[in-house]
Design an enzyme around this catalytic site. Structure first.
Site, PDB file in Angstrom:
ATOM      1  N   HIS A   1       0.841  -1.210   0.000  1.00 12.34           N
ATOM      2  CA  HIS A   1       0.000   0.000   0.000  1.00 12.34           C
ATOM      3  C   HIS A   1       0.870   1.252   0.000  1.00 12.34           C
ATOM      4  O   HIS A   1       0.610   2.202  -0.752  1.00 12.34           O
ATOM      5  CB  HIS A   1      -0.894   0.049   1.250  1.00 12.34           C
ATOM      6  CG  HIS A   1      -1.932  -1.009   1.323  1.00 12.34           C
ATOM      7  ND1 HIS A   1      -2.105  -1.783   2.448  1.00 12.34           N
ATOM      8  CD2 HIS A   1      -2.872  -1.420   0.448  1.00 12.34           C
ATOM      9  CE1 HIS A   1      -3.105  -2.618   2.261  1.00 12.34           C
ATOM     10  NE2 HIS A   1      -3.585  -2.425   1.037  1.00 12.34           N
TER      11      HIS A   1
ATOM     12  N   SER B   1      -3.100  -7.811   3.108  1.00 14.36           N
ATOM     13  CA  SER B   1      -3.365  -7.630   4.527  1.00 14.36           C
ATOM     14  C   SER B   1      -3.805  -8.939   5.173  1.00 14.36           C
ATOM     15  O   SER B   1      -3.395  -9.266   6.295  1.00 14.36           O
ATOM     16  CB  SER B   1      -4.439  -6.557   4.733  1.00 14.36           C
ATOM     17  OG  SER B   1      -3.967  -5.295   4.317  1.00 14.36           O
TER      18      SER B   1
ATOM     19  N   ARG C   1      -2.104  -6.470  -8.058  1.00 12.96           N
ATOM     20  CA  ARG C   1      -1.002  -7.374  -7.740  1.00 12.96           C
ATOM     21  C   ARG C   1      -0.832  -8.426  -8.812  1.00 12.96           C
ATOM     22  O   ARG C   1       0.260  -8.755  -9.204  1.00 12.96           O
ATOM     23  CB  ARG C   1      -1.263  -8.081  -6.405  1.00 12.96           C
ATOM     24  CG  ARG C   1      -1.101  -7.198  -5.212  1.00 12.96           C
ATOM     25  CD  ARG C   1      -1.466  -7.964  -3.994  1.00 12.96           C
ATOM     26  NE  ARG C   1      -2.865  -8.365  -4.126  1.00 12.96           N
ATOM     27  CZ  ARG C   1      -3.666  -8.635  -3.139  1.00 12.96           C
ATOM     28  NH1 ARG C   1      -3.232  -8.596  -1.920  1.00 12.96           N
ATOM     29  NH2 ARG C   1      -4.917  -8.966  -3.340  1.00 12.96           N
TER      30      ARG C   1
ATOM     31  N   LYS D   1     -17.303  -6.674   6.708  1.00 13.06           N
ATOM     32  CA  LYS D   1     -16.005  -7.159   7.155  1.00 13.06           C
ATOM     33  C   LYS D   1     -15.844  -6.890   8.653  1.00 13.06           C
ATOM     34  O   LYS D   1     -16.360  -5.908   9.172  1.00 13.06           O
ATOM     35  CB  LYS D   1     -14.863  -6.462   6.397  1.00 13.06           C
ATOM     36  CG  LYS D   1     -14.765  -6.847   4.944  1.00 13.06           C
ATOM     37  CD  LYS D   1     -13.530  -6.240   4.319  1.00 13.06           C
ATOM     38  CE  LYS D   1     -13.377  -6.675   2.873  1.00 13.06           C
ATOM     39  NZ  LYS D   1     -12.147  -6.127   2.274  1.00 13.06           N
TER      40      LYS D   1
END
Length: 177
Positions: free
Chosen positions: A33, A145, A107, A57
């Site tokens: 990040h 994460s 990614r 979440k």
């Protein structure tokens, strides 16, 4: 004849000061990040890191903890980076904040499908907001994460993939559980 693009020029030429939103849950912020944010600063005058409040979440860190961890990463760039919380549509938030773009990191190919669909929907909802994709630096391509939290939860060494203060916060959080 056009002039070549220099690092001082910005992506959003229609605004006197270009602002981009970088949204995410950042639970926690990773070196991937940080890499995206620092690279986005080369393209935009200001980056607003929009920490998402997502009821679907259950984050490890509270909203205030996530905001604090992010702010501690960018003391040198403080005047060009803002950290804020948001809970609605990112394009609406971008319009409210006067942004011209949403920055998204990619990614791998697996990220692209979801991000492409999201960018198309955002474009349909608000044509004035561009989505800018930045490829994650090669050395961060494997981290997320979730993977970092899982490694830290089981006592793994996450140094080098998160800032030192985030590593300390992870250790503290998991020692409490």
């Amino acid at each position: 004849m056009t002039t070549p693009h220099t690092s001082e020029q910005t992506v959003c030429r229609t605004q006197p000061s270009s602002i981009a939103i970088y949204p995410g849950t950042f639970d926690p912020i990773t070196n991937g990040h940080v890499d995206i944010i620092k690279r986005a600063l080369r393209l935009f005058d200001k980056i607003i890191i929009a920490v998402a409040i997502n009821a679907q979440k259950t984050p490890l860190f509270t909203l205030d903890e996530r905001i604090d961890l992010i702010r501690r990463c960018f003391s040198k760039e403080n005047d060009r980076i803002e950290v804020d919380a948001t809970s609605g549509l990112t394009v609406d938030y971008a319009m409210e904040r006067g942004a011209c773009a949403i920055v998204r990191g990619l990614r791998a190919v697996s990220d692209f499908d979801y991000e492409f669909q999201l960018a198309l929907m955002n474009r349909k909802l608000q044509r004035k907001i561009e989505t800018v994709f930045l490829m994650t630096g090669f050395r961060w391509i494997y981290i997320s994460s979730s993977i970092i939290k899982d490694a830290a939860k089981h006592g793994g060494d996450v140094s080098g993939v998160v800032p030192a203060h985030v590593q300390a916060a992870l250790k503290q959080k998991y020692s409490q559980h």
